[in-house]
Design an enzyme around this catalytic site. Structure first.
Site, PDB file in Angstrom:
ATOM      1  N   GLU A 227       0.806  -1.215   0.000  1.00  0.00           N
ATOM      2  CA  GLU A 227       0.000   0.000   0.000  1.00  0.00           C
ATOM      3  C   GLU A 227       0.839   1.264   0.000  1.00  0.00           C
ATOM      4  O   GLU A 227       0.491   2.252  -0.641  1.00  0.00           O
ATOM      5  CB  GLU A 227      -0.927  -0.007   1.215  1.00  0.00           C
ATOM      6  CG  GLU A 227      -1.878   1.168   1.289  1.00  0.00           C
ATOM      7  CD  GLU A 227      -2.873   1.189   0.142  1.00  0.00           C
ATOM      8  OE1 GLU A 227      -3.077   2.283  -0.424  1.00  0.00           O
ATOM      9  OE2 GLU A 227      -3.424   0.140  -0.203  1.00  0.00           O
ATOM     10  N   SER A 626     -10.054  11.264  -0.864  1.00  0.00           N
ATOM     11  CA  SER A 626      -9.022  10.623  -0.057  1.00  0.00           C
ATOM     12  C   SER A 626      -8.303  11.695   0.765  1.00  0.00           C
ATOM     13  O   SER A 626      -8.933  12.326   1.607  1.00  0.00           O
ATOM     14  CB  SER A 626      -8.073   9.822  -0.945  1.00  0.00           C
ATOM     15  OG  SER A 626      -7.373   8.872  -0.189  1.00  0.00           O
ATOM     16  N   ASP A 701     -14.646   0.054   1.816  1.00  0.00           N
ATOM     17  CA  ASP A 701     -13.306   0.620   1.700  1.00  0.00           C
ATOM     18  C   ASP A 701     -12.374  -0.057   2.700  1.00  0.00           C
ATOM     19  O   ASP A 701     -12.601  -0.002   3.907  1.00  0.00           O
ATOM     20  CB  ASP A 701     -13.368   2.129   1.959  1.00  0.00           C
ATOM     21  CG  ASP A 701     -12.113   2.859   1.509  1.00  0.00           C
ATOM     22  OD1 ASP A 701     -11.042   2.241   1.484  1.00  0.00           O
ATOM     23  OD2 ASP A 701     -12.211   4.067   1.207  1.00  0.00           O
ATOM     24  N   HIS A 733     -12.216   1.936  -2.101  1.00  0.00           N
ATOM     25  CA  HIS A 733     -11.747   3.324  -1.994  1.00  0.00           C
ATOM     26  C   HIS A 733     -11.997   4.132  -3.269  1.00  0.00           C
ATOM     27  O   HIS A 733     -12.301   5.314  -3.200  1.00  0.00           O
ATOM     28  CB  HIS A 733     -10.265   3.349  -1.652  1.00  0.00           C
ATOM     29  CG  HIS A 733      -9.776   4.693  -1.231  1.00  0.00           C
ATOM     30  ND1 HIS A 733     -10.271   5.351  -0.126  1.00  0.00           N
ATOM     31  CD2 HIS A 733      -8.855   5.530  -1.767  1.00  0.00           C
ATOM     32  CE1 HIS A 733      -9.658   6.513   0.008  1.00  0.00           C
ATOM     33  NE2 HIS A 733      -8.807   6.646  -0.980  1.00  0.00           N
TER      34      HIS A 733
END
Length: 768
Positions: A227, A626, A701, A733
């Site tokens: 990630e 985000s 998400d 997401h």
């Protein structure tokens, strides 16, 4: 979110800008006589009206844009993933023979695939790569002899020949994760059920790592590596095929969170091991072994176990393994040289972050055959290239600009190829220098475009991608001097281009610079409708605001931005302090202070807008996704009345809810730096939001988990603060898709209209 300054990063914050704004998937469509028949133009296209439906439909208005471009080891073939005109999310494998000049489809994903559902593990890996919505073939790998390619499809593996033949290698219910061919092509390897399998090519693979109880996996990368660190590999073949370096990931120390994926017709819960800021990470160890698992030794990574395994590379001759070890605070990066026979390591050199800053990981380095290393570093305050040889450092580039990527090295001629901002911070160019005289830098690309490149391993051929404000992405092959050899995808904006019906209303961007409160120059861009004298226009201000992303460039801008302008808005974006490609000081302004200078800089941009005679200062809306969603909340909290409305998509609301590697890099450890976390949180001041606010979040998400929004919702409702929200069951997401994206943006436009921010019906403006 976004891991590193690496230009092709896969992490969320890099994607958030394009996914949230454009919600489009890159296409791959080489020019070929076998091109599929295009759908008939809609009535809207015939009339030149750009609709939301058309923005998100197939084929993409950006035109074809290849994915996964690679050259075969011998340089003869160019391969890429091409998506279909009638389904821009499905990809097939295509090849181009540079000798004959002909394209052919090598693997048809629809004919070969069965439509079998992916395993949860593969879904999560794709989510980390931000390709969760893609279908068909999403990756492939060349064999060393240049005659075949390893192709994963729907959890199984195939070997595709350049002659069009396809051989199935696996046929199992379980997914084969992280498939690879060994460097010399003698073996195929993959991960299944947490174990690394290896087999001679054409033979059944066998597990070579132990079967262990508990949450232990071999040959994979842990959550934060995927990630945030842009490390998706968990094992590495030596150049000689004699040894493999394999990561062992034990997630026992990692806390378990119950992730609730709320779907449209049901809810699933997952016990997910998620390393939230301030909590233990996975225990990652590194081993080296033979292809059959024998002679396994553990690599000495040092006495401190609370570290990150950042990068693993073999020396070109396989004589040594090089390991990059990063400390938990991300202020020090050590390069270790490892004996692959014994696992013993020695410190080769270290990178130390500046005070009140951090180390940015990079893929921009290259070990050379002579034992030296080309290395990217920010030690001067800007990202530049250095050569490390015989324990000595030589600066190859320098100045108040940045190298954004190391593209290749021609070791025969000593030529280094790279992309950077030497000529223009808003338009990257491709350059070369020679190791014998690095002071002489040559630009190889057209300065009228934003350029990027990758090269073959020999450093002989460039694959160039470029675009401009009036030209969508183009791709071509070039020689070492930058001279174009052939178009891969010219993507000409002619009458046959998908965007052609809307060219009449296309508006070019304008660029400018303002000063932040401390005098730092900030770049902005603006697209206006055709202005009518005496009228004032509302503004749609889009922001990201977080580290490692540059919003303002002179490249092609999403057709969605043009749709926003067609609606009658002025489209505006500004890169605040904390964003990418402006040097260490510019980026480090957010150290232990997220939601501070970014908010102030966006305010400066809004105040500029209010001074412009054609802007209606009472109708400026701000939007972000985000980190940008987090910014929307902090902006509304900091300056009530400054914005007419705000849209917060999938926002982080409390940084303790986000993962270790990203959050601690900028904010420190919440147990030690709790005051900084409290100031950066969007929760304490949420009840002070007085302007209209729309909250959007996917209810499945697994990155910015839904708890971020549910906590905010609870706080606002408990204090009777009015707001609006739109939640998307089953969406992660990136809330996107041909129809879902239309719904998202219709929701946004309707919200702005309801709040009196939208353009008026008499020509998209209000009377002066």
């Amino acid at each position: 979110m976004i891991p590193i300054r690496y230009a092709l990063s896969s992490s969320i914050m890099a994607l958030a800008l394009s996914a949230a704004l454009s919600a489009t998937t890159a296409q791959a469509a080489p020019a070929t006589d076998a091109a599929q028949e295009k759908p008939m133009a809609s009535d809207a296209a015939e009339s030149g009206e750009l609709t939301l439906e058309r923005v998100f439909a197939s084929p993409s208005l950006d035109g074809p844009s290849p994915r996964g471009l690679k050259l075969s080891p011998d340089g003869r073939y160019l391969t890429l993933l091409r998506n279909r005109d009638d389904d821009r999310q499905r990809y097939d494998l295509w090849g181009y023979d540079r000798e004959t000049g002909k394209w052919q489809m090598l693997v048809d994903s629809e004919k070969l695939g069965s439509g079998r559902a992916l395993s949860e593990a593969e879904k999560m890996q794709r989510e980390r790569l931000r390709i969760g919505d893609l279908k068909g073939i999403v990756s492939y790998e060349w064999s060393e002899d240049g005659q075949s390619l390893l192709v994963p499809l729907e959890g199984d593996l195939y070997l595709a020949g350049i002659d069009g033949s396809v051989q199935r290698l696996t046929d199992t219910e379980e997914s084969e994760l992280n498939p690879a061919l060994s460097e010399r092509g003698n073996y195929v390897s993959f991960v299944r059920d947490g174990r690394l399998f290896v087999g001679a090519l054409g033979e059944a693979a066998q597990p070579i790592t132990p079967e262990e109880d508990g949450p232990v996996q071999w040959g994979v990368s842990e959550f934060v590596a995927q990630e945030e660190m842009d490390r998706h590999d968990g094992y590495w073949w030596s150049p000689t095929d004699q040894r493999i370096a394999v990561a062992r990931v034990d997630e026992t120390p990692v806390g378990i969170v119950t992730r609730t994926a709320i779907g449209a017709t049901g809810t699933k819960t997952y016990q997910q091991r998620y390393p939230a800021a301030g909590t233990p990470n996975a225990d990652v160890r590194l081993f080296v072994m033979n292809p059959d698992g024998d002679a396994r030794v553990e690599v000495d990574l040092g006495p401190d176990r609370d570290i990150y395994l950042a990068r693993v590379d073999w020396a070109p001759d396989g004589s040594a393994l090089y390991v990059q070890r990063e400390n938990r605070e991300q202020t020090r990066l050590d390069m270790l040289k490892v004996d692959p026979a014994t696992g013993k390591s020695q410190l080769l050199f270290s990178e130390q972050a500046r005070e009140k800053s951090w180390i940015n990981l990079s893929h921009d380095y290259r070990f050379l055959d002579d034992g030296s290393l080309i290395w990217w570093s920010e030690r001067s305050g800007y990202g530049h290239l250095y050569r490390f040889a015989d324990g000595e450092w030589q600066a190859l580039t320098s100045g108040d600009w940045v190298v954004t990527s190391l593209d290749g090295v021609d070791q025969e001629s000593g030529t280094v190829y790279f992309t950077g901002t030497l000529d223009d911070p808003l338009a990257t160019q491709i350059y070369s220098l020679n190791l014998s005289d690095p002071a002489e830098i040559s630009r190889l690309s057209d300065a009228d475009y934003v350029n990027g490149a990758k090269m073959d391993d020999a450093g002989k051929t460039l694959i160039v991608g470029r675009s401009s404000g009036n030209q969508p992405k183009q791709y071509y092959l070039a020689d070492g001097a930058g001279e174009r050899l052939t178009w891969i995808e010219e993507n000409v904006l002619d009458a046959s281009h998908p965007y052609a019906p809307y060219l009449a209303s296309h508006r070019s961007a304008q660029y400018g610079v303002i000063e932040a409160e401390d005098g730092t120059p900030l770049h902005y861009m603006m697209i206006t409708p055709e202005l009518e004298e005496g009228k004032k226009y509302p503004v749609f201000s889009q922001h990201y605001g977080g580290p490692h992303v540059q919003t303002v460039t002179k490249g092609w801008i999403s057709p969605l931005a043009q749709k926003i302008v067609d609606e009658g808005y002025i489209y505006f974006a500004l890169d605040n302090r904390g964003s990418a490609n402006r040097g260490v000081d510019f980026e480090s302004a957010i150290w232990h202070a997220m939601g501070s200078v970014e908010v102030a800089d966006q305010k400066s941009g809004t105040e500029l807008l209010k001074t412009l005679p054609f802007v209606d200062g009472s109708r400026i809306a701000t939007y972000g996704w985000s980190y940008g969603g987090y910014m929307t909340l902090k902006m509304l909290e900091a300056d009530p009345g400054l914005y007419a409305a705000g849209i917060a998509g999938a926002p982080v609301t409390r940084w303790e809810l986000y993962d270790t590697h990203y959050t601690e890099r900028y904010m420190g450890n919440p147990q030690r730096d709790g005051a900084a976390y409290e100031l950066s949180s969007a929760i304490p001041d949420a009840t002070g939001i007085a302007d209209p606010m729309l909250l959007i979040h996917g209810m499945a998400d697994d990155n910015v988990v839904f708890e971020n929004s549910s906590e905010l919702i609870g706080v606002l409702q408990a204090d009777a603060v009015p707001f609006e929200m739109m939640l998307y069951p089953g969406k992660t997401h990136a809330v996107k898709g041909p129809r879902i994206s239309v719904h998202v943006w219709e929701t946004i436009f309707n919200f702005l209209k309801d709040k009196g921010v939208a353009p008026t019906s008499d020509g998209a403006a209000s009377a002066n």
